[in-house]
Design a protein around this motif. Structure first.
Motif, short mmCIF file in Angstrom:
data_model
loop_
_atom_site.label_atom_id
_atom_site.label_comp_id
_atom_site.label_asym_id
_atom_site.label_seq_id
_atom_site.Cartn_x
_atom_site.Cartn_y
_atom_site.Cartn_z
N LEU A 485 0.81 -1.22 0.00
CA LEU A 485 0.00 0.00 0.00
C LEU A 485 0.84 1.27 0.00
O LEU A 485 0.27 2.36 -0.09
CB LEU A 485 -0.93 0.00 1.22
CG LEU A 485 -1.85 -1.22 1.34
CD1 LEU A 485 -2.69 -1.11 2.60
CD2 LEU A 485 -2.74 -1.35 0.12
N GLY A 486 2.16 1.12 0.11
CA GLY A 486 3.02 2.30 0.16
C GLY A 486 4.16 2.25 -0.83
O GLY A 486 4.20 2.98 -1.82
N TRP A 487 5.11 1.35 -0.58
CA TRP A 487 6.33 1.34 -1.39
C TRP A 487 6.09 0.95 -2.83
O TRP A 487 6.82 1.40 -3.72
CB TRP A 487 7.36 0.41 -0.76
CG TRP A 487 7.89 0.88 0.56
CD1 TRP A 487 7.74 0.30 1.77
CD2 TRP A 487 8.65 2.08 0.79
NE1 TRP A 487 8.35 1.03 2.77
CE2 TRP A 487 8.92 2.13 2.18
CE3 TRP A 487 9.11 3.10 -0.03
CZ2 TRP A 487 9.64 3.18 2.75
CZ3 TRP A 487 9.83 4.14 0.54
CH2 TRP A 487 10.09 4.17 1.91
N VAL A 488 5.09 0.13 -3.11
CA VAL A 488 4.78 -0.21 -4.50
C VAL A 488 4.40 1.06 -5.28
O VAL A 488 4.87 1.29 -6.40
CB VAL A 488 3.65 -1.26 -4.56
CG1 VAL A 488 3.07 -1.33 -5.97
CG2 VAL A 488 4.16 -2.63 -4.14
N LYS A 489 3.56 1.91 -4.68
CA LYS A 489 3.18 3.16 -5.33
C LYS A 489 4.39 4.10 -5.47
O LYS A 489 4.57 4.76 -6.49
CB LYS A 489 2.08 3.85 -4.54
CG LYS A 489 0.78 3.06 -4.44
CD LYS A 489 -0.23 3.80 -3.59
CE LYS A 489 -1.53 3.01 -3.46
NZ LYS A 489 -2.52 3.72 -2.59
N PHE A 490 5.21 4.12 -4.42
CA PHE A 490 6.39 5.00 -4.43
C PHE A 490 7.32 4.65 -5.59
O PHE A 490 7.74 5.52 -6.36
CB PHE A 490 7.11 4.86 -3.08
CG PHE A 490 8.40 5.61 -3.00
CD1 PHE A 490 8.42 6.96 -2.68
CD2 PHE A 490 9.61 4.97 -3.21
CE1 PHE A 490 9.61 7.65 -2.60
CE2 PHE A 490 10.80 5.65 -3.12
CZ PHE A 490 10.80 6.99 -2.81
N PHE A 491 7.64 3.36 -5.75
CA PHE A 491 8.57 2.96 -6.80
C PHE A 491 7.92 2.98 -8.18
O PHE A 491 8.62 3.16 -9.19
CB PHE A 491 9.14 1.58 -6.49
CG PHE A 491 10.14 1.60 -5.37
CD1 PHE A 491 11.35 2.25 -5.50
CD2 PHE A 491 9.85 0.98 -4.16
CE1 PHE A 491 12.26 2.27 -4.46
CE2 PHE A 491 10.76 0.99 -3.12
CZ PHE A 491 11.97 1.64 -3.27
#
Length: 744
Positions: A485-491
């Motif tokens: 929910l966080g790092w996938v969107k970030f990268f």
């Protein structure tokens, strides 16, 4: 009705209203989280003259969980991996994975960003990170009166044209050789004044961690990017805004007239809680150093009248009630902010944190702990009943001292202690119960942390492992929430930035240390071309390892490795050798992950990489038709070996005969040569002996002649001496005769 044109004043009012609405978010919980983590509990004041000790349950939970979550993401040197969703996109996905990991951890301070975002998430529920494109830094400079040769040197140093035509400069006196006479003649060499520029810093993606309390969202938003999102840059000075004015086209006069930080709004409670030892107080003594609130806003508004709201980037400075709109532009990229949740709450942006699950327990444990200490103090120092005026030194009762004396009057009443019953055992039961509550909510207990040897001894190994795994499952859940929910969107946002802004090929160190994909021969770099990447590559975060101990991870991977090797052997024995070869890259991958789980860096260095071309050659070789059965092959080999042995024996016999004949010839020749050499040696010896004899005879004759000459010389010398003596005797006789004659 859609807004056909948004005036600056109207957009400024919209943004100001959104900021005011977003700032109504209650920051009390975040402030308490920081204070509770530090051991301050201002909402639970201590009893007068009682213990003020506080429990640190939340700090313990955060300290135990943080290393495990960070290890989950850093156990592998490839935190993020992209996967192709289309045929032929495997190479682009591999490039995107290598570049993203390299850019995040090497070109940026990736570990600190990861650590800070994880810490904020566990502390406040939502961490926040940001990625944005930092354009190349161009230096522009004017060079006056430069000759053609000097301009050529500047071009070699990286300077290039700035789009301005060169102007003639002052001619420079010089010398040149006359092609006819070869003599130097004076000339005027033309010069030019040019404006050149060069890139002093290449463009790259920059990452940073955001303060969660400064991230502002619309009250109805459930995720970043809905309707209104903003971030308050509370560390910008008026001088910083002046530096940014040229890049963003801001009016410098407006910046000059902005009120200082203290004139805008007081520092937030969360900000002061973070800086408890050095709180923000006054502004700078100089105007250029004044802190000014700068809001980076992303708001949706219809600016072209088509009824569809566009995403705008708006820069707003000052207080939400009386600030100034600096600029706005339509924004085509993703909103650069990404939140990293701890325990997401459905249909809400604000996630739960470890504080939400331990705050009430910490309050109860603090109360019980204070009562336990107060009771212990009461048992050790009970109140006493004393008759008024009976004690001569009453200070000894108030300030008790070991071995002190209490002086009493005679016939006075005795000192009666009011004994306080000890209830510490009951209070300890309450504390233990609250620890069980913490274990149920967070998975943290003495057993999972291996702090209680008795608890481990009183359980079976299976039960202990189950409790241990249950505790680590909480870490795995938190890590999975942060990843998906966080790092996938970030990268994914980083991938889009690289694809859009990086136009030239980029070389980065190869993950396995070999030249790949067009890199120079012998170099250990690979060439990355983000323009070739697909927009729909799947992004995954490596959270499979690190949730348990290293031994557990390696045991699991070893089981997988044995299964892969066993399946490959079965396929090879069954005649499916080409299919078995497909397991080779998978076996290598498992071996590399085992090296990663052991804590080794660059695990790919321990196992040679296998390219697709090499794998294809293996499969081609395996696809060749098999030979005859093993029994037939054995008989054929026996026959071939027998023939080869006979041929070898015949060859050996022939070579032995040839060697014997050659030996006889050599022997005879040697004997003949020996006879000739002996006779020649005898002759040479006889000649040498004769020569020696002659030399000896000559020396003997020379010695004899020399002796005879010496003997003759000695004889002559003796004769001369004898004659001299005779002459002297004669003279003496004559003298005597003459004396006698004279006397007579």
């Amino acid at each position: 009705m859609a807004d056909t044109e948004i005036e600056d004043s109207a957009l400024s009012a919209i943004v100001a209203a959104e900021i005011r609405s977003a700032q109504m978010f209650d920051q009390t919980k975040r402030t308490l989280a920081i204070e509770y983590q530090r051991g301050e509990m201002n909402d639970l004041p201590a009893r007068v003259n009682g213990s003020s000790q506080t429990d640190r349950t939340f700090a313990d939970a955060l300290a135990w969980t943080l290393p495990g979550v960070v290890r989950v993401f850093t156990a592998s040197d490839q935190m993020v991996q992209f996967q192709a969703t289309q045929v032929g996109g495997e190479q682009a996905a591999e490039e995107a994975s290598e570049y993203t990991n390299y850019s995040f951890f090497r070109e940026n301070d990736g570990y600190r960003i990861l650590y800070n975002a994880t810490y904020d998430s566990l502390l406040m529920g939502n961490g926040a990170a940001c990625s944005y494109w930092c354009p190349p830094e161009i230096e522009t400079k004017t060079f006056k009166d430069k000759t053609d040769e000097e301009l050529a040197l500047l071009l070699e140093e990286g300077w290039g044209g700035a789009g301005v035509e060169p102007k003639p400069g002052t001619p420079r006196a010089g010398n040149a050789s006359d092609p006819l006479t070869g003599e130097d003649v004076a000339i005027e060499e033309p010069t030019y004044t040019v404006k050149l520029q060069r890139e002093t810093r290449r463009g790259q993606i920059k990452d940073m961690t955001l303060k969660p309390e400064n991230l502002l969202l619309n009250s109805t938003a459930t995720q970043i990017g809905e309707r209104f999102t903003a971030y308050l840059h509370d560390d910008k000075t008026r001088s910083d805004l002046m530096d940014m004015a040229d890049e963003y086209g801001w009016d410098k006069e407006t910046i000059e007239n902005l009120p200082a930080y203290r004139g805008n709004s007081s520092p937030s409670e969360v900000g002061n809680a973070r800086r408890f030892d050095n709180p923000i107080t006054d502004s700078s003594p100089v105007k250029s150093g004044d802190l000014v609130d700068l809001y980076e806003c992303y708001v949706r508004a219809d600016v072209d009248g088509d009824g569809v709201a566009e995403l705008l980037q708006v820069w707003y400075a000052g207080n939400a009630g009386g600030g100034e709109l600096l600029s706005f532009d339509e924004w085509e990229d993703d909103v650069p902010f990404t939140d990293i949740p701890c325990y997401p709450v459905p249909h809400s942006w604000a996630a739960e944190s470890l504080f939400d699950r331990t705050a009430d327990i910490q309050r109860v444990k603090t109360t019980l702990l204070r009562q336990l200490l107060d009771n212990t103090y009461g048992v050790g120092l009970p109140m006493q009943e004393v008759e008024e005026g009976s004690v001569l030194n009453p200070d000894a009762l108030v300030n008790k001292r070991f071995g002190g004396l209490i002086w009493k009057k005679k016939t006075s009443a005795p000192i009666i202690p009011h004994v306080t019953p000890f209830i510490g055992d009951k209070l300890m039961l309450g504390l233990n119960y609250m620890d069980e509550m913490v274990a149920k909510r967070t998975g943290i207990s003495k057993t999972t942390m291996a702090l209680d040897p008795e608890a481990l001894q009183n359980q079976t190994a299976t039960g202990t492992q189950l409790q241990h795994d249950a505790g680590y499952s909480q870490i795995e859940l938190i890590a999975r929430n942060m990843a998906e929910l966080g790092w996938v969107k970030f990268f994914a946002k980083r991938r889009n930035l690289a694809k859009k802004y990086i136009k030239e090929p980029v070389q980065i160190p190869s993950k396995n240390g070999e030249a790949v994909d067009g890199a120079a021969t012998g170099a250990k770099y690979r060439t990355i071309q983000p323009e070739r990447w697909s927009d729909d590559m799947a992004c995954t975060i490596n959270v499979g390892l690190g949730t348990g101990s290293r031994d557990r991870d390696m045991a699991m991977l070893n089981t997988i490795l044995n299964g892969q090797i066993g399946m490959a052997d079965r396929l090879a024995q069954g005649g499916f050798r080409a299919k078995a070869i497909e397991f080779i890259p998978k076996i290598r991958k498992t071996a590399v992950e085992m090296a990663e789980s052991s804590g080794l860096r660059n695990p790919g260095d321990y196992y040679p990489p296998i390219t697709d071309k090499e794998l294809a050659k293996m499969q081609e070789a395996a696809a060749q038709p098999p030979g005859p059965p093993p029994e037939v092959m054995i008989e054929q080999m026996k026959g071939e070996n027998a023939k080869e042995l006979k041929a070898v024996d015949a060859q050996v016999s022939m070579q032995a005969a040839q060697l014997k004949a050659q030996g006889d010839v050599v022997k005879n020749q040697a004997e003949l040569d020996a006879d000739l050499q002996t006779k020649a040696a005898d002759r040479e010896n006889a000649i040498a002996i004769e020569r020696i004899k002659q030399q000896g005879e000559a020396e003997r004759q020379q010695r004899e002649l020399a002796f005879r000459a010496w003997e003759l010389q000695q004889t002559q010398q003796m004769e001369r001496e004898r004659m001299a003596v005779s002459s002297m005797q004669a003279q003496a006789d004559l003298s005597l005769l003459a004396g006698g004659w004279l006397a007579a």
